[in-house]
Design a protein around this motif. Structure first.
Motif, PDB file in Angstrom:
ATOM      1  N   GLU A 133       0.836  -1.209   0.000  1.00 57.97           N
ATOM      2  CA  GLU A 133       0.000   0.000   0.000  1.00 57.97           C
ATOM      3  C   GLU A 133       0.866   1.253   0.000  1.00 57.97           C
ATOM      4  N   ARG A 136       2.212   1.686  -3.507  1.00 53.67           N
ATOM      5  CA  ARG A 136       1.148   2.076  -4.433  1.00 53.67           C
ATOM      6  C   ARG A 136       0.733   3.528  -4.215  1.00 53.67           C
ATOM      7  N   LEU A 141       5.389   2.097  -7.102  1.00 53.88           N
ATOM      8  CA  LEU A 141       5.113   0.944  -7.958  1.00 53.88           C
ATOM      9  C   LEU A 141       5.067   1.383  -9.413  1.00 53.88           C
TER      10      LEU A 141
END
Length: 156
Positions: A133, A136, A141
């Motif tokens: 998370e 992201r 990412l």
């Protein structure tokens, strides 16, 4: 389970200290590289594993239980089987009345334990990874799930 990105980002931004329950000293285990990653991102990571108690990981003493941790934590990250979660949540809530977050790793869920924590005002996440998370939500990412470090518009 779905969580709003704003909810996840708020948790990751406000958290400073994470107790990682079930951390491994084996660098190929997910619990090791998630804890290491969080440490590299500036979080203080307190390792908790009874089999490693007294050793040092990530520059911190490993504790056998959450009750043994002498400092306050903002988040408890659980790398244990789902059936172990209720006891961990109870121990965390008893140890830190002002705990902010219980985070259960991918594959770890326990609805009743989550309800107990939420009733105490604790934010709970299930079946998610803070490393994934973080990457992201904070732009780490890229294609294939990793950061190549290369910025180019040229096809290769």
């Amino acid at each position: 389970m779905t969580y709003a990105d704003s909810f996840l980002k708020t948790i990751l931004e406000r958290t400073r200290t994470v107790a990682v329950v079930g951390v491994s000293a084996n660098p190929v285990r997910p619990s090791y590289f998630v804890a290491r990653y969080l440490g590299l991102k500036g979080y203080r990571v307190i390792p908790v594993n009874p089999g490693l108690a007294g050793q040092t990981l990530f520059g911190e003493t490993v504790y056998g239980t959450l009750a043994d941790v002498p400092d306050d934590v903002d988040m408890v990250d659980i790398f244990r089987r789902s059936d172990a979660v209720p006891a961990i949540v109870d121990e965390a809530l008893a140890r830190w009345p002002d705990l902010q977050t219980i985070w259960m790793q991918i594959g770890v869920e326990h609805a009743q334990a989550a309800e107990v924590a939420q009733a105490r005002g604790v934010d709970v996440l299930q079946n998610r990874c803070p490393k994934i998370e973080y990457q992201r939500l904070f732009g780490e990412l890229r294609m294939g799930g990793f950061n190549t470090g290369v910025i180019s518009s040229r096809l290769r």
